[in-house]
Every structure is written in structure tokens, then in C-alpha cells.
Scaffold this motif. Structure first.
Motif, PDB file in Angstrom:
ATOM      1  N   GLU A 115     -12.314  -9.417  14.348  1.00  0.00           N
ATOM      2  CA  GLU A 115     -12.349 -10.682  15.045  1.00  0.00           C
ATOM      3  C   GLU A 115     -13.445 -11.616  14.224  1.00  0.00           C
ATOM      4  O   GLU A 115     -14.369 -10.963  13.390  1.00  0.00           O
ATOM      5  CB  GLU A 115     -12.899 -10.451  16.404  1.00  0.00           C
ATOM      6  CG  GLU A 115     -12.183  -9.600  17.295  1.00  0.00           C
ATOM      7  CD  GLU A 115     -12.680  -9.684  18.591  1.00  0.00           C
ATOM      8  OE1 GLU A 115     -13.747  -9.413  18.630  1.00  0.00           O
ATOM      9  OE2 GLU A 115     -12.101  -8.994  19.774  1.00  0.00           O
TER      10      GLU A 115
ATOM     11  N   LYS B  86      -6.432 -21.384  17.385  1.00  0.00           N
ATOM     12  CA  LYS B  86      -5.776 -20.179  17.799  1.00  0.00           C
ATOM     13  C   LYS B  86      -6.613 -19.368  18.399  1.00  0.00           C
ATOM     14  O   LYS B  86      -7.777 -18.835  17.598  1.00  0.00           O
ATOM     15  CB  LYS B  86      -4.805 -19.797  16.716  1.00  0.00           C
ATOM     16  CG  LYS B  86      -3.924 -20.843  16.252  1.00  0.00           C
ATOM     17  CD  LYS B  86      -2.728 -20.163  15.378  1.00  0.00           C
ATOM     18  CE  LYS B  86      -1.592 -21.263  14.875  1.00  0.00           C
ATOM     19  NZ  LYS B  86      -0.893 -20.677  13.869  1.00  0.00           N
ATOM     20  N   THR B  87      -6.277 -18.650  19.639  1.00  0.00           N
ATOM     21  CA  THR B  87      -7.184 -17.447  19.830  1.00  0.00           C
ATOM     22  C   THR B  87      -6.776 -16.112  19.169  1.00  0.00           C
ATOM     23  O   THR B  87      -7.558 -15.156  18.960  1.00  0.00           O
ATOM     24  CB  THR B  87      -6.906 -17.135  21.301  1.00  0.00           C
ATOM     25  OG1 THR B  87      -5.364 -16.866  21.615  1.00  0.00           O
ATOM     26  CG2 THR B  87      -7.126 -18.267  22.147  1.00  0.00           C
ATOM     27  N   SER B  88      -5.657 -16.151  18.442  1.00  0.00           N
ATOM     28  CA  SER B  88      -5.185 -14.887  17.556  1.00  0.00           C
ATOM     29  C   SER B  88      -4.376 -15.595  16.230  1.00  0.00           C
ATOM     30  O   SER B  88      -3.671 -16.335  16.450  1.00  0.00           O
ATOM     31  CB  SER B  88      -4.449 -13.875  18.095  1.00  0.00           C
ATOM     32  OG  SER B  88      -3.092 -14.357  18.846  1.00  0.00           O
ATOM     33  N   TYR B  89      -4.667 -14.747  15.060  1.00  0.00           N
ATOM     34  CA  TYR B  89      -3.912 -14.934  13.937  1.00  0.00           C
ATOM     35  C   TYR B  89      -3.021 -13.645  13.663  1.00  0.00           C
ATOM     36  O   TYR B  89      -3.760 -12.761  13.550  1.00  0.00           O
ATOM     37  CB  TYR B  89      -4.669 -15.509  12.814  1.00  0.00           C
ATOM     38  CG  TYR B  89      -5.250 -16.898  13.128  1.00  0.00           C
ATOM     39  CD1 TYR B  89      -4.798 -17.976  12.786  1.00  0.00           C
ATOM     40  CD2 TYR B  89      -6.609 -16.722  13.840  1.00  0.00           C
ATOM     41  CE1 TYR B  89      -5.427 -19.390  12.845  1.00  0.00           C
ATOM     42  CE2 TYR B  89      -7.222 -18.154  13.971  1.00  0.00           C
ATOM     43  CZ  TYR B  89      -6.664 -19.417  13.512  1.00  0.00           C
ATOM     44  OH  TYR B  89      -7.311 -20.399  13.913  1.00  0.00           O
TER      45      TYR B  89
ATOM     46  N   VAL C  67      -9.308 -20.257   9.092  1.00  0.00           N
ATOM     47  CA  VAL C  67      -9.780 -20.334  10.639  1.00  0.00           C
ATOM     48  C   VAL C  67     -10.359 -21.502  10.939  1.00  0.00           C
ATOM     49  O   VAL C  67     -11.443 -21.892  10.176  1.00  0.00           O
ATOM     50  CB  VAL C  67     -10.442 -19.254  11.237  1.00  0.00           C
ATOM     51  CG1 VAL C  67      -9.572 -17.859  11.093  1.00  0.00           C
ATOM     52  CG2 VAL C  67     -11.774 -18.880  10.494  1.00  0.00           C
TER      53      VAL C  67
ATOM     54  N   PHE D 183     -11.763 -21.808  19.133  1.00  0.00           N
ATOM     55  CA  PHE D 183     -10.987 -21.779  17.823  1.00  0.00           C
ATOM     56  C   PHE D 183      -9.615 -22.472  18.122  1.00  0.00           C
ATOM     57  O   PHE D 183      -9.256 -22.648  19.325  1.00  0.00           O
ATOM     58  CB  PHE D 183     -10.452 -20.453  17.282  1.00  0.00           C
ATOM     59  CG  PHE D 183     -11.638 -19.827  16.550  1.00  0.00           C
ATOM     60  CD1 PHE D 183     -11.856 -19.824  15.220  1.00  0.00           C
ATOM     61  CD2 PHE D 183     -12.763 -19.152  17.272  1.00  0.00           C
ATOM     62  CE1 PHE D 183     -12.621 -19.302  14.604  1.00  0.00           C
ATOM     63  CE2 PHE D 183     -13.759 -18.538  16.390  1.00  0.00           C
ATOM     64  CZ  PHE D 183     -13.714 -18.768  15.140  1.00  0.00           C
TER      65      PHE D 183
ATOM     66  N   CYS E 295     -12.032 -15.429  17.923  1.00  0.00           N
ATOM     67  CA  CYS E 295     -10.618 -15.341  17.720  1.00  0.00           C
ATOM     68  C   CYS E 295     -10.238 -14.111  17.001  1.00  0.00           C
ATOM     69  O   CYS E 295     -11.341 -13.351  16.232  1.00  0.00           O
ATOM     70  CB  CYS E 295     -10.014 -16.386  16.796  1.00  0.00           C
ATOM     71  SG  CYS E 295     -10.429 -16.540  14.941  1.00  0.00           S
TER      72      CYS E 295
END
Length: 904
Positions: free
Chosen positions: A399, A324-327, A344, A322, A414
Motif C-alpha cells: 500500500e 484509483k483505490t487499487s492498481y 500513483v 488517490f 491505495c
């Protein structure tokens, strides 16, 4: 041993902490020794129960310092002895008894805060709420103890017979609080008279009643044979609704030579991973079957399993990655369905089908999140699927997986953190904690009428609520505890004006825009006896004829009372008083219910001309109120008295004797008959006539004055003795009359003028004529003065009557007596006869009376002065204003006139 230790403590009276602790240790030791003889297959359960007992004992040891009550120590002893006597067949109930023991101890310390384990049986006692509130058993009914749950569902109830808080519905901590660690149920205990509310918190403790479980009975893992040892494959996470030590604690993998189990802890969640320990050979073995076991930390421990099928495939060696690993993002709760909140993106370095990606939720994502949001599998757009509600859940964390389409799909992961923003979408709710009670109209300001609460599910300013009522009411809202208000009185009430009030309560929050809600309550005002009865008239005037039979209704007085019920019922009575020494109540009677006044005797005008009654109206309130009215009873004269002759006096016989000279001329005044009538007004007017005579041609009687005069000169032929019968009549209906006989003796030479005397005394006659002239002038002056005085008083009184006050013309008070006046002039203009009576001195004493009779039928007004006479018998006649006659009789009083009259 336990009994001896306990007896020793009691005999010594020791209450130290150390001795109590030793007693508890001895009690638990006995308990363990008791269980050592149980069967070998119960060892594991025994150890579990022993740990629970040791844990409770440790807790008791920590908190025992707060207990100084010997009754509590007896309870501890009895509980532990009972547990020691139990067999392992009742281990579970013993554990609950231990919990109950801890519960009771906690209640003693925390008062209105209880702690209970979940899944207790219905009817189990939580605590003695009445005792903790310091209420007696009788007060439970009298003050109407009740409880209410803020959650809406009623899990608890009150045993009104004992005052205990008991369980009425199944208490499942997992259903009530889900994953929340601290699970507290809040109750409100409400009592009345006076109105009070207490907050009761009940902590629900977790019990290991759920086993770990997997969503799928089997997990399929595709592993390329090219993967090197150390490769990790994420497995499905097991779930356990329990919390803390009762929740999922560890995983175990069945024995094999290719894989080992690794557990990763992420944010408190244990995620199992399958780690490749030895390279795979698809040609040698293409499938591997494993068993994954999840174990919780309860006592006894619970477990759940799932099958793992490992399929060995050819290489797809690049996993999606991804951007980004987190949003992290924020979203208002009023976001509409279909709103795209996030997209995503992931990339895969492989080519062809191994690089094509599919987006989806991570398999363990709760169904509640998947029902609210959706992910487009092609482009990774996260969309709002259903309505959000900040008041239910204010944040989400899930997730997203990106899987390629290779033969052995690889995944990228992510995390998404979504914060929900509160919107003012809930109107305030008005809660009536007690129905308004009727309030007395004399209630003091500040009296509590009702307890009202407000609640708003929103947060922050959106959840702040302010209550208000419409203006103009004698009530106000006074803030009380928490978000509660007391409706109290601010001014006095009047049940007669407003027997009932409708109070509209408005609740408004502080959101933008603010939301409102309204409700109405009715407040009834109870009547209090605060109004006096009011008569329709402050005074009443009654005219009653004399000689009327007793028992007649004279009049009816009436009063009203604006109060209600018994307070408005009225009873009438006469306040006894004395009227000339006579009790008024002996003459009159009043009906207590309708106010009708009756006569009890016939009346005599000549004895009593007026009565004054004081009538009282009293209501039936407590205390009763009353008011008075005055009733004037005027006795109307009837012609029931015949005229009485006062001159000439017949006291020594029935005939009056008079002498007269034979030489008198015509018109000579022989005598005058004077009579009086005890009646008044028209009934007292008298006329005189000659009924019989020896010689009717010789004498005549003046019709109005009673003067006996000669009609002609006396001749020698006339008898020397003449008898006259004179009749006196009054003007009443029927006519009353009386007669008087007058004997006249005619004498020769009686008072005859002597010529010599005349000749010799010419000068004295001249002097006498002058004296006569002076006397005539004096009489004329006095008459003129009396007339002027009369006119002045008449004008003055006429002006006073126009001004609304009385000066000289007035009704006489106190039975019309005025002993301070020396002269009274009474004018009567009724009928054809006009006369004035001048009375001197006190009306009740022997007074001098002068009567003047003015005849409108003659050309001359005769003024006659009569000898002083007694007016004792006519005092009441002259002292009352007879308002029933056509023309009023007025009484003029003047000291100056009195002196002038006396001088005459």
C-alpha cells in the motif's frame, strides 16, 4: 480403573471400535482426575493442556477405525498413562509427547508421510523409515539407505543402527515457510541394489513460540480538535510469525473516555483503528497516552504492547484522495533496475501547505518489498530498486500512503498488486542420484547403470526439462519417476573394444530461447571371459632328425587372449591321442606356461615317420575357454641303416653259388645282385662294385644295377671256379656298406648250342624270333603307356596345385596309408640316379615291387623288372612325403597303371 478396563478388553479378545474408544475415554478421564489435585495457580495451564489432550482424543476417535493392531492400542495406553503420571512442571514436554503420539498414529496411517511440531530437540525421532520402507536392519547397510533434501539444507538424518529418521538441525517453521500455512519439507529416500527412490513428505506443524510485536514502541496520532466523534485513525498493525490459531487474534485498548478500539479485517489481516468517541478539547488536555495490546490465540496466549500518544492539533480537515483505490500490473522478472513500473497520483482539497503531498510506503510494508522497490516522495513514481526473481517471489502486494503537509497531516491510501512474470533465466540442473557403477560386458540390454535427475527453477514450459545423451553409445535414457531418468544399456558391450565409456548428458528446457547444461559421467565395462584363446598359426610343421637325444625343444606354440586379468592367462597342454597304437604324450611334453614342446624320446624314422599332435590352449576364466592347434612333426631320415642284399639269397649260407657255361660270350649276364636300404632319399641310393675277384679281367659289376656280366669270352685257361666279392654302398653320410660273395662254377657244355638242333629246328627258331619280337613290342608298348600315364598325372596334378587343391599329388592322410589303392608309383629325382618304384597292393601287406632305374650317365635307359619282393619293412619309407629333401618325392596313384603293371 484403567488397568481393569484394559485387562477386560484383552481377556475378552475384543477388538471392536466401540471397545477401543471406551478404553481411550477411560484413560483420558484418569489423566484429568490425576491433575485435579495440582495447585490452583496451574489451573490455566491445566486447562490449556486439557484442551490439547481433548483435541488429540477427538482426532484419535475419528481415526481409530483404521487401526486393528493390538500393538498400537498398547502404545496408546502406555502413552496416556505416562502423561497422566506427569506433573505440571513438565507440561510443555507432555504437550510434545502428545504430539509424538499423534505423529506415530499418523505414520501408521499415511506410511511415508510424517507430521512433526516445529522446534523439536535435535535427535528426536520422526519415524522408523526403514520399517516403513520394509527394510531390515541389515539391508540398511547393504542397500545403502540415504536421504536427500530438495531444499538443500539437511534437517534430518538416518540412524543407521535403528533405521529411524531423526532431526539433525533446528526446524523453525517461521524460518522455513514464513507465512505459508501448509509447511512441508520434501525428502528423497534412496536405496540401491536394486536402485529405488521414495518421496518422503514431512509436515511441520506450528507451535506458539512467538509473541505478537509492534515495529515501533510508540505510535503518535495527531488529531485536530475539530474532528467530530466517529473519526477513525489507523494504527500500526502488530506482527506474529505464527499461523492459524497461534497468530494474532485480537487487540485491546487501555481504558479512557475519548477513544475506543475498532478492528477491521482486510484480507485476513486485522487492522486496529482508533475511533474518536468524544470530542476533544485541546485547552483542557492536549495529549492523551494510551496502551495498545495485541494478543494471539495460542495456549497459553502471548501478547505484545505499544504506547499510543494522541496529540490534539488544530484543523486540517481534508485527507488526500488517490485517483484509483487499487492498481494492478504485471512485470517480467528481468526488469532492469531503475525501471518505473507505476506512478500513483492523489489530490488534496485543502489549500496551501495542507494540500502538499508526500508519497511513501505504508509503515507495515515488509522490508523485503522496500528493498526491491522505491517510491519517489514528490511524484509518486514506483521504481525497480533491485533484481527480481520469480523463483523466489512471484507476486507483491503493498500500500502507498499520500500524506499532506498540514499541521495535523492527513493520509490517503491505495493498494498496489504486482504480478511477476517468469522469464527463462535459469539453466537446467543435472542431478546424479547415484554414481554409475561398473557394468559387466555380458549385461543384458535394459540393465540400469545410473539414476539421473533434472531440475529447473523456472515455471511452466521454462521449467520443463528433457535429458539426452550423445548418439552412438550402447546406452539410452529411460524416463523414470518424476523428472528422473534411468541410464540403461540398449545393446551388448565389448570390454575388449571399449573398456570405458564417457557419457555426456545434456539437459535442455522448453523455454524461448532454450537453455542447456551438460555433464559427463564415466561408465566402466567389466571384463567377462567371452574370447577363446587364438593360436598364431592354426597348424605348425616341425622337422626333427631321427636319433636325436630326448629333452630338446622342438618348437614353441603361442596363443593370445584379448580378455583381461585371469581371463587372459593361458595354459597349454597336449590332447592325448594314438599314433599307430602309440600314445603321443609318451613322445612329447609341452610346457604349460610358455608352450614349448619337448621330445621325451629319440625317434626312429624307419618305425615312425610323422606325428600329429593336438595342442590345446585354455584360459583361466570361469568357465574356461579353449582352442586347439595341430602340430605336424616330421622325422627326418638319417643314414643309420646299411644296405641289405635280397638277391642272390644267402639264406642257406654266406656264399651264393651260380653256374655258367664256358661257351658264353662277352657281356653275358651271369647274375644280378639286388639290395635294398631301409633309409630313404639319398640315403637309400645304392651303388655296386667288384671289391675282389679270382680273375678281375673276366667279370664286371654294373655300378647302378648290380648286374654281373662277363667282360670277355671264357678261355680254356680260366679256372672253373671263380669267387667274386661285391660291395654295395649307399649314398648317405656317413656311407653305409655291405658285401656279398658269389661263387661261379664254369662248366663245359652247360647250355651249349647243338648244331644239329640248329639245323633241324630252323623253323622253330624263326618262330622264336617272332615271339621275341612280339615280346619286345609288348614291353615297348607297356613302357610307352606307363610314360604317358605318368605325364598325364603330372600335368593334372600341376593344374590342381595351381588351383589351390590337391588331386593326385598329395600328402597321404592317416599316416599316409591308403589301403583302397592297388598301385603306387614313387618317383625320386634326387641326385644323379633317377628311379621309379611301382608298388602293388596294400602298403602294409606283402606287395609286389617293380623298380626301374634310369641312369642319366648312360646312353640307354635300362628298364629292369625285379622279382616280387616284400615291402613290409619299407612301408613308412614310401608313405611319407619328405619335404626336407631338395626335390620332393611324389606319389602317383592310378588303378589303370596298376592293371597295366600287373599285365606286364
Amino acid at each position: 480403573m484403567l488397568r481393569s478396563n484394559w485387562s477386560a478388553v484383552r481377556q475378552s479378545g475384543a477388538e471392536t471400535h466401540k471397545e477401543i474408544h471406551s478404553l481411550l475415554q477411560a484413560s483420558v478421564s484418569v489423566l484429568f482426575h490425576k491433575q485435579s489435585s495440582d495447585r490452583q495457580d496451574g489451573v490455566r495451564n491445566e486447562d490449556s493442556f486439557k484442551r490439547s489432550v481433548l483435541g488429540c482424543r477427538l482426532w484419535i476417535r475419528t481415526n481409530i477405525l483404521t487401526c486393528n493392531d493390538i500393538g498400537s492400542r498398547r502404545f496408546i495406553k502406555a502413552t496416556l498413562m505416562e502423561m497422566g503420571a506427569m506433573t505440571w512442571k513438565s507440561r510443555f514436554s507432555s504437550r510434545h509427547m502428545l504430539w509424538l503420539f499423534c505423529l506415530v498414529w499418523s505414520t501408521i496411517e499415511a506410511q511415508i508421510r510424517y507430521s512433526i511440531p516445529e522446534e523439536l530437540k535435535l535427535g528426536s525421532v520422526v519415524g522408523n523409515l526403514a520399517k516403513d520402507l520394509e527394510l531390515g536392519l541389515t539391508e540398511i547397510y547393504e542397500r545403502k539407505l540415504q536421504i536427500a533434501s530438495e531444499s538443500g539444507k539437511q534437517y534430518f538424518g538416518i540412524d543407521l543402527g535403528k533405521g529411524e529418521l531423526v532431526i539433525t538441525d533446528r526446524v523453525d517453521r517461521e524460518q522455513i515457510c514464513s507465512t505459508v500455512v501448509k509447511c512441508t519439507l520434501t525428502l528423497e529416500a534412496i536405496i540401491e541394489n536394486p536402485l529405488q527412490m521414495y518421496r518422503v513428505e514431512i509436515d511441520v506443524q506450528d507451535v506458539n513460540d512467538n509473541s505478537p510485536f509492534f515495529l515501533n514502541n510508540q505510535i503518535v496520532v495527531n488529531v485536530e480538535e475539530a474532528r467530530t466523534p466517529g473519526a477513525r485513525f489507523r494504527l500500526e498493525t502488530a506482527k506474529d510469525p505464527d499461523i492459524n490459531s497461534n497468530s494474532l487474534q485480537s487487540y485491546a485498548l487501555s481504558k479512557n473516555e475519548y477513544f475506543v478500539l475498532s478492528v477491521k479485517n482486510k484480507d485476513g489481516t486485522k487492522i486496529p483503528e482508533l475511533v474518536l468517541e468524544k470530542a476533544l478539547d485541546r485547552e483542557k488536555q492536549s495529549t492523551h497516552n494510551l496502551v495498545l495490546t495485541a494478543v494471539d490465540g495460542g495456549t497459553p496466549a502471548r501478547s505484545g504492547t505499544t504506547a499510543i500518544i494522541v496529540r490534539v492539533q488544530d484543523s486540517n480537515d481534508n485527507s488526500p484522495v488517490f485517483e484509483k483505490t487499487s492498481y494492478k500490473l504485471k512485470l517480467p522478472e528481468n526488469a532492469k533496475r531503475g525501471t518505473v513500473i507505476l506512478t500513483v497520483k492523489a489530490k488534496d482539497a485543502d489549500e496551501g501547505i495542507n494540500s502538499e503531498l508526500i508519497y511513501s510506503f505504508e509503515p507495515i510494508t515488509p522490508a523485503s518489498i522496500q528493498n526491491l522497490f522505491s517510491i519517489d516522495p514528490e511524484n509518486g513514481a514506483v521504481t525497480v530498486k533491485d533484481d527480481l526473481d520469480y523463483e523466489l517471489v512471484n507476486s507483491f502486494q503493498f500500500e502507498v500512503i499520500a500524506s499532506d503537509k498540514g499541521a495535523s497531516p492527513l493520509e490517503g491510501l491505495c493498494s498496489v498488486e504486482l504480478e511477476i512474470l517468469d522469464v527463462n533465466d535459469n539453466a537446467p540442473e543435472i542431478i546424479l542420484k547415484s554414481l554409475p557403477k561398473p557394468v559387466r560386458e555380458d549385461a543384458a540390454p535394459g540393465t540400469v547403470v545410473a539414476l539421473i535427475g533434472a531440475k529447473d527453477s523456472d515455471s511452466g514450459d521454462n521449467g520443463k526439462v528433457k535429458l539426452s545423451i550423445q548418439p552412438g553409445l550402447p546406452f539410452t535414457l529411460k524416463p523414470s519417476i518424476s523428472n528422473y531418468y534411468a541410464l540403461v544399456t540398449v545393446s551388448t558391450l565389448d570390454q575388449e573394444t571399449f573398456p570405458k565409456y564417457t557419457v555426456e548428458i545434456m539437459a535442455e528446457d522448453s523455454g524461448t530461447p532454450p537453455l542447456q547444461s551438460k555433464t559427463q559421467i564415466s561408465v566402466e565395462v567389466l571384463d567377462v571371459n567371452d574370447n577363446h584363446p587364438v593360436f598364431l598359426q592354426s597348424s605348425y610343421v616341425i622337422y626333427v632328425k631321427e636319433n636325436v637325444n630326448a629333452g630338446n625343444v622342438l618348437c614353441t606354440v603361442s596363443a593370445s587372449d584379448p580378455d583381461q586379468g585371469e581371463n587372459s592367462k593361458i595354459s597349454y597342454s597336449i590332447i592325448d591321442s594314438q599314433n599307430q597304437g602309440i600314445s603321443v604324450s609318451s613322445y612329447f611334453y609341452i610346457n604349460s606356461e610358455n608352450g614349448s614342446i619337448f621330445s621325451m624320446h629319440s625317434f626312429d624314422y624307419e618305425k615312425m615317420k610323422v606325428f600329429q599332435l593336438r595342442v590345446q590352449a585354455k584360459d583361466h576364466g570361469s568357465p574356461s575357454l579353449s582352442s586347439n592347434a595341430t602340430v605336424h612333426v616330421f622325422i627326418v631320415d638319417q643314414n643309420d641303416n646299411a644296405p641289405a642284399v635280397i638277391y642272390p639269397s644267402t639264406f642257406m649260407g654266406s656264399v651264393s653259388h651260380q653256374r655258367m657255361s664256358r661257351s658264353v660270350k662277352a657281356g653275358h649276364l651271369v647274375t644280378k645282385v639286388t639290395a635294398v636300404d631301409a633309409d630313404s632319399g639319398h640315403n637309400a641310393w645304392m651303388s655296386y662294385r667288384l671289391a675282389e675277384a679270382t680273375d678281375a679281367s673276366l667279370f664286371s659289376v654294373t655300378f647302378h644295377t648290380g648286374e654281373v656280366r662277363t667282360k670277355r669270352s671264357v678261355s680254356e685257361q680260366d679256372d672253373s671256379s671263380q669267387r667274386l666279392l661285391i660291395e654295395i654302398k649307399d649314398n648317405g653320410e656317413p656311407v653305409q656298406s655291405t658285401t656279398v660273395t658269389v661263387d661261379i662254377l664254369i662248366e663245359d657244355g652247360f647250355h651249349e648250342p647243338i648244331s644239329d638242333f640248329t639245323h633241324k629246328h630252323t623253323e622253330p627258331e624263326k618262330k622264336s624270333s617272332k615271339i621275341t619280337l612280339y615280346l619286345i613290342v609288348s614291353l615297348a608298348s607297356v613302357s610307352l603307356l606307363c610314360l604317358l600315364t605318368f605325364l598325364v598325372l603330372l600335368v593334372k596334378c600341376a593344374r590342381g596345385s595351381r588351383g589351390g587343391s590337391s588331386c593326385c599329388v598329395r600328402r597321404s592322410d592317416s599316416e599316409y596309408k591308403n589301403p583302397n589303392r592297388n598301385l603306387q608309383i614313387q618317383l625320386n629325382t634326387d641326385g644323379p640316379i633317377k628311379y621309379v618304384e611301382v608298388l602293388g597292393g596294400d602298403m602294409m601287406s606283402q606287395s609286389q615291387s617293380f623298380g626301374s632305374y634310369l641312369s642319366p650317365m648312360s646312353e640307354f635307359s635300362d628298364f629292369t623288372l625285379v622279382k616280387p619282393s616284400s615291402t613290409t619293412d619299407f612301408t613308412n619309407t614310401l608313405s611319407v612325403l619328405d619335404a626336407s629333401l631338395p626335390d620332393s618325392t611324389w606319389k602317383f596313384e592310378s588303378q589303370q597303371v596298376s592293371r597295366d603293371a600287373q599285365s606286364v
